[in-house]
Design a protein around this motif. Structure first.
Motif, short mmCIF file in Angstrom:
data_model
loop_
_atom_site.label_atom_id
_atom_site.label_comp_id
_atom_site.label_asym_id
_atom_site.label_seq_id
_atom_site.Cartn_x
_atom_site.Cartn_y
_atom_site.Cartn_z
N LEU A 212 0.83 -1.21 0.00
CA LEU A 212 0.00 0.00 0.00
C LEU A 212 0.87 1.26 0.00
O LEU A 212 0.56 2.24 -0.70
N ILE A 213 1.96 1.25 0.76
CA ILE A 213 2.88 2.40 0.78
C ILE A 213 3.50 2.57 -0.61
O ILE A 213 3.63 3.70 -1.12
N THR A 214 3.90 1.47 -1.24
CA THR A 214 4.49 1.53 -2.59
C THR A 214 3.53 2.17 -3.58
O THR A 214 3.92 2.96 -4.45
N ARG A 215 2.24 1.84 -3.44
CA ARG A 215 1.24 2.34 -4.38
C ARG A 215 0.88 3.81 -4.13
O ARG A 215 0.71 4.60 -5.07
N ASP A 216 0.77 4.20 -2.85
CA ASP A 216 0.23 5.53 -2.52
C ASP A 216 1.32 6.61 -2.37
O ASP A 216 1.01 7.80 -2.48
N CYS A 217 2.55 6.25 -2.06
CA CYS A 217 3.59 7.25 -1.78
C CYS A 217 4.46 7.49 -3.03
O CYS A 217 5.01 6.54 -3.60
N ALA A 218 4.55 8.78 -3.41
CA ALA A 218 5.42 9.17 -4.55
C ALA A 218 6.71 9.73 -3.97
O ALA A 218 6.81 10.91 -3.62
N ARG A 253 7.70 15.41 6.53
CA ARG A 253 6.98 16.35 7.40
C ARG A 253 7.62 17.74 7.33
O ARG A 253 6.89 18.75 7.34
N LYS A 254 8.99 17.84 7.26
CA LYS A 254 9.63 19.15 7.15
C LYS A 254 9.22 19.85 5.85
O LYS A 254 8.89 21.04 5.85
N SER A 255 9.24 19.11 4.74
CA SER A 255 8.85 19.70 3.45
C SER A 255 7.40 20.15 3.48
O SER A 255 7.04 21.21 2.95
N TRP A 256 6.56 19.35 4.10
CA TRP A 256 5.14 19.69 4.17
C TRP A 256 4.90 20.95 4.99
O TRP A 256 4.10 21.82 4.62
N GLU A 257 5.61 21.11 6.11
CA GLU A 257 5.47 22.31 6.95
C GLU A 257 5.94 23.56 6.19
O GLU A 257 5.31 24.63 6.30
N SER A 258 7.04 23.46 5.40
CA SER A 258 7.49 24.60 4.59
C SER A 258 6.44 24.97 3.56
O SER A 258 6.17 26.16 3.31
N SER A 259 5.81 23.97 2.94
CA SER A 259 4.76 24.22 1.95
C SER A 259 3.57 24.92 2.59
O SER A 259 2.94 25.78 1.97
N LEU A 260 3.23 24.54 3.83
CA LEU A 260 2.12 25.18 4.55
C LEU A 260 2.39 26.67 4.74
O LEU A 260 1.50 27.52 4.55
N GLU A 662 -1.68 22.46 -4.26
CA GLU A 662 -1.48 21.12 -4.81
C GLU A 662 -0.20 20.50 -4.26
O GLU A 662 -0.16 19.31 -3.91
N GLU A 663 0.85 21.32 -4.20
CA GLU A 663 2.11 20.82 -3.64
C GLU A 663 1.95 20.45 -2.18
O GLU A 663 2.47 19.42 -1.70
N GLN A 664 1.21 21.30 -1.44
CA GLN A 664 0.97 21.03 -0.01
C GLN A 664 0.19 19.73 0.17
O GLN A 664 0.52 18.91 1.03
N MET A 665 -0.88 19.50 -0.65
CA MET A 665 -1.69 18.28 -0.53
C MET A 665 -0.87 17.05 -0.88
O MET A 665 -1.00 15.99 -0.23
N LYS A 666 -0.01 17.16 -1.92
CA LYS A 666 0.83 16.04 -2.31
C LYS A 666 1.77 15.64 -1.17
O LYS A 666 1.89 14.46 -0.83
N LEU A 667 2.43 16.66 -0.57
CA LEU A 667 3.32 16.37 0.55
C LEU A 667 2.54 15.85 1.76
O LEU A 667 3.00 14.95 2.48
N GLY A 668 1.32 16.41 2.01
CA GLY A 668 0.51 15.96 3.15
C GLY A 668 0.08 14.52 2.99
O GLY A 668 0.10 13.74 3.96
N ASN A 669 -0.31 14.15 1.77
CA ASN A 669 -0.70 12.75 1.52
C ASN A 669 0.47 11.80 1.75
O ASN A 669 0.32 10.71 2.29
N ARG A 670 1.68 12.26 1.28
CA ARG A 670 2.85 11.43 1.49
C ARG A 670 3.14 11.26 2.98
O ARG A 670 3.43 10.14 3.45
N VAL A 671 3.03 12.36 3.74
CA VAL A 671 3.29 12.29 5.19
C VAL A 671 2.29 11.33 5.85
O VAL A 671 2.67 10.47 6.66
N ARG A 672 1.01 11.49 5.51
CA ARG A 672 -0.01 10.63 6.13
C ARG A 672 0.22 9.16 5.76
O ARG A 672 0.14 8.27 6.62
N SER A 673 0.47 8.88 4.48
CA SER A 673 0.67 7.50 4.05
C SER A 673 1.88 6.88 4.73
O SER A 673 1.81 5.74 5.22
N VAL A 674 3.00 7.63 4.77
CA VAL A 674 4.22 7.10 5.38
C VAL A 674 4.02 6.88 6.87
O VAL A 674 4.37 5.82 7.43
N GLU A 675 3.44 7.87 7.56
CA GLU A 675 3.28 7.75 9.02
C GLU A 675 2.27 6.66 9.38
O GLU A 675 2.47 5.89 10.32
#
Length: 874
Positions: A212-218, A253-260, A662-675
């Motif tokens: 699932l991580i392989t499929r959802d995380c870019a 998470r660091k990249s996502w916070e900068s995007s926010l 869009e960049e923020q949502m992409k990073l947020g989805n990656r953070v949620r999927s990984v965590e």
């Protein structure tokens, strides 16, 4: 348990009741049961087992098929056992369910199964299941255990001796109840399998999380390469994957916070630009509204003259409308006066008609009392005449009934007199001839009731024509019955005569009443009588009520006419006053002519529409003035700004904000999927560690219990081997005696078949050769001795392991035919040693040597009409 007496009746080959007394056999202990084949030797053991447990000793016998074919119709089928146990004597009676011929009809009937147990204290217990349960409590053995300890049936232990290990395991499992250990091994295997499935399921779920991580995380290019290295192998390295995800979760998470933060800053710029655009659009709207309202004020001023003319016209119309109420009052008064004049004319016409009708009917009304009297007298006269006719008819009927009763009375009186004469004549004759009647009843030697003499040389002779006492009583009854009939008829005749006189008296009274009414009727006037004769009384009542009602209506209408005439005079005067007042009010309102007033009258709807039109115009003027003043104040110190330039700037800022979102949502989805994947993997890893430890322990226990070990020894086999060693040890004591010290049994220590986990093979040590060999190499006689020793050893071990249960009776069925004389002697000595331990041992055999060596015998005699039992004790 030791048997004392066994009774068999209508059972198997035994036609009638057969009894075995074991008390004589107990003195020797060892006895022989002998007889031809099929005579019923084994049937004795069947009957004993059935008496105790309601079951047979052999596997091929059924309890519902034991009814003897030789038994008579009235011979029952049952067994009865008297035994001692624990110092007390018990009696058991049982009969199976069987079909027997009907006693009084053709065909068969079913005899139900029955069981009765009598205990030492006299307590009686009934019911097959209840008795069996009580016997098990007493002997502490069930049916299966009793067979194994007390019954050595044909060939069973010979099969045990040479049976394969699997069969021995089944037999010993049944005897010693070791299926508990087998169930424990099965349970352990099931739990180990369940733990393994749990571990594999957890690993599978962890693999699903990784997929699932392989499929959802870019991932970034470098991170994606590392991830592929970790997940490209067939089996995942969970610890490395978890460490990678920890680092990736922190970086993402660091990249996502900068995007926010960047998105929030761009949102502020959009809000500022949107505020400027909204202000410019609002100012532009105010200037446009001001221009529209200024044009509207010019149009309203052009309508001012028209609205003033409309207001004047509305005042005239409302003044005319104010006079309408007074005009309506005048019209209402004039209309009421006209209606009142019409009512007075109609009332005068009705009064004239009623007065004429009153004059025509006045003479009838004056004669009303006389007419009423005529109706009343005529009604009374009719009633009296009707009653008189009924009484005259009743009098005629009563006179006819009286004549019939008088005739019947005279006839009954004559019958009574005749029967009286016959009775009195018979009574007189009977009294004169009483001596002859008494003479008929005299007997020689019996005292005479008159003189007392016992000798009667010349008794009086009765005339045959003389009636006896019974005939006299009958004639008296007939006379009394006729007398009773005559008395009843006398009473009925007297009652009927009295009834006739009463009717005649009533007829005379009614005739007098008729004359009185005729006299009164003649005094009424001819016209009243004529009216009453020509008209029904109901018509008279209706005419009289109608006249009285018309009198009342006439009086009421005359009174009301007077009131209406007085009211009419007052209304005419009031109407003139109202007309004068309305004319004055109209002139005051400015309407000198009535035509001007009529012209000014319009409907309420027209006045309302004109009034609303004027009000709407005035409201529009006031609202326009207020709005123009307000808009001039709003636009006094403002400048117009170009809105199209601001709209372009806002569009560009929103596009930049969208790309950042869009960049923020992409990073947020990656953070949620990984965590989420990391957390799930960590939780499952903890469970996997715990379940792996549980599985390891259960697997070790499973391997130990199910023979997956170096010795391939199953836990149940280990327990059974221990029992088997004890059985062989006890069996060797008897086998050495019976074989002259030549043979000894031993359990094979090594499993011959590597695929098998059973370890209950037997081999025999031949002391003549000093070598071990298979028990299958023993001869028939040697096999019997080994089987008998094995059975006796089994009995000893089972007793020792069953809580101190003591077997006081042992029965052995066949097997001695294969022994030579010396072996028979050795077997008898072995069995005799058991007898010395206070046991009763019975043997079934055809061997003649046994009959010579065993003096106590139960002989079965077989005949064509059934078998019989004979007990011989030397």
């Amino acid at each position: 348990m030791k048997p004392i007496r066994l009774i068999i009746c209508g059972w198997g080959p035994y036609r009638g009741k057969q009894e075995i007394d074991f008390t004589a056999l107990n003195r020797r202990g060892l006895f022989l049961i002998a007889g031809p084949t099929g005579a019923g030797k084994t049937t004795i053991f069947d009957a004993l087992t059935y008496a105790l447990y309601g079951n047979m000793s052999g596997e091929m016998r059924e309890k519902n098929s034991v009814r003897s074919d030789f038994a008579d119709v009235d011979t029952p089928t049952y067994v009865e056992l008297v035994m001692t146990h624990g110092g007390g004597e018990y009696k058991i009676y049982r009969n199976p369910e069987y079909l027997r011929p009907r006693k009084r009809a053709e065909g068969f009937t079913k005899e139900k199964e029955k069981a009765v147990l009598t205990e030492p204290d006299g307590t009686i217990l009934q019911g097959s299941s209840e008795v069996t349960r009580r016997i098990q409590e007493l002997l502490r053995l069930d049916y299966r255990q009793f067979k194994q300890l007390s019954m050595i049936a044909q060939g069973e232990f010979a099969r045990l001796l040479s049976a394969p290990p699997t069969e021995k395991t089944r037999i010993f499992r049944e005897i010693f109840g070791t299926d508990l250990y087998e169930k424990m091994a099965v349970t352990l295997k099931g739990k180990a399998s369940a733990a393994y499935r749990q571990v594999m399921e957890c690993r599978h779920k962890m693999d699903e999380d990784i997929d699932l991580i392989t499929r959802d995380c870019a991932f970034d290019e470098e991170q994606d390469r590392k991830w592929q290295e970790l997940t490209s192998t067939g089996s995942y390295y969970y610890e490395g994957i978890i460490d990678f995800l920890k680092a990736e979760a922190a970086d993402s998470r660091k990249s996502w916070e900068s995007s926010l933060k960047a998105h929030a800053k761009k949102e502020e710029e959009v809000q500022l630009c949107a505020g400027r655009l909204a202000k410019a659009q609002r100012v532009q709207s105010l200037f446009e509204k001001l221009e529209k309202e200024t044009e509207k004020r010019s149009r309203l001023k052009e309508q001012e003259g028209e609205m003033e003319e409309a207001e004047r016209k509305l005042r005239v119309q409302e003044a005319a409308a104010g006079l309408q109420a007074d005009e309506q009052r005048v019209k209402t008064a004039e209309e009421y006066t006209d209606r009142l004049e019409k009512l007075i004319a109609e009332a005068k016409k009705e009064i004239a008609e009623l007065s004429g009708q009153k004059s025509r009917e006045e003479s009838f009304y004056q004669k009303r009392d006389e007419i009423k009297a005529a109706y009343e007298i005529e009604n009374n006269r009719r009633n009296v005449i009707g009653q008189l006719r009924k009484l005259q008819a009743a009098c005629t009927d009563t006179e006819e009934e009286l004549c019939k009763l008088q005739e019947a009375y005279l006839s009954a009186e004559q019958e009574e007199e005749k029967k009286k004469v016959v009775f009195e004549q018979a009574q007189k004759t009977y009294r004169h001839c009483i001596a002859g009647i008494l003479g008929e009843e005299l007997s020689e030697g019996i005292p005479c009731p008159v003189c007392g003499s016992v000798h009667h040389p010349n008794p009086a002779v009765r005339d045959q024509a003389v009636p006896d006492e019974k005939q006299v009583r009958n004639l008296k009854s007939i006379y009394e019955e006729k007398q009773k009939i005559r008395i009843e008829l006398h009473g009925k005749t007297a009652a009927c005569a009295a009834k006739r006189e009463e009717i005649r008296k009533q007829i005379e009274e009614l005739a007098y009443e008729t004359d009185r009414l005729d006299n009164i009727q003649s005094k009424i006037t001819a016209s009243a009588r004529s009216y009453a004769a020509e008209n029904p009384e109901e018509q008279f009542s209706e005419q009289l009520a109608g006249y009285e009602k018309r009198l009342a209506v006439l009086s009421e209408k005359e009174k009301k006419l007077k009131e209406q005439e007085e009211e009419l005079a007052g209304k005419r005067e009031s109407c003139q006053e109202l007309l004068k007042a309305f004319t004055d009010q109209r002139r005051k309102a400015g309407f000198k002519r009535e035509e001007d007033y009529k012209k000014a009258l319009v409907s309420e709807q027209e006045r309302r529409m004109l009034r609303e039109r004027i009000q709407e115009y005035r409201q529009n003027c006031r609202a326009n003035e207020e709005l123009v003043r307000h808009l001039e104040e709003e636009t006094a110190n403002t400048q117009r700004e170009d809105g199209s330039m601001l709209e372009g700037l806002l569009k560009e800022l929103n596009e930049q904000k969208g790309r950042l979102f869009e960049e923020q949502m992409k990073l947020g989805n990656r953070v949620r999927s990984v965590e989420m994947g990391l957390q799930s993997l960590k939780e499952k890893r903890e469970l996997l560690v715990q379940w792996m430890a549980d599985y390891s322990l259960l697997k070790d226990l499973d391997d130990a219990a199910n023979g997956n070990n170096k010795k391939r020894l199953v836990f149940e086999q280990y327990v059974l081997a221990s029992y088997f060693e004890h059985i062989l040890s006890a069996a060797n004591i008897r086998l050495r005696m019976m074989s002259g010290g030549r043979y000894e049994l031993r359990r094979v220590s090594q499993v011959s078949d590597g695929r098998s986990k059973d370890n209950l093979e037997i081999e025999v040590l031949d002391y003549y050769t000093g070598k071990y060999r298979s028990v299958k190499t023993l001869s028939g006689g040697e096999s019997f001795k080994a089987s008998l020793a094995l059975a006796l050893g089994m009995s000893d071990v089972v007793q020792a392991t069953s809580g101190g249960i003591r077997v006081e009776a042992l029965f052995i069925d066949e097997g001695f035919g294969s022994l030579d004389g010396e072996s028979v002697e050795q077997a008898c000595l072995t069995l005799q040693s058991l007898v010395e331990k206070d046991r009763l041992i019975g043997i079934i055999s055809h061997v003649p040597e046994l009959a010579e060596k065993i003096e106590s015998q139960v002989l079965i005699h077989k005949t064509s009409t059934g078998s019989s039992i004979e007990v011989m004790v030397s």
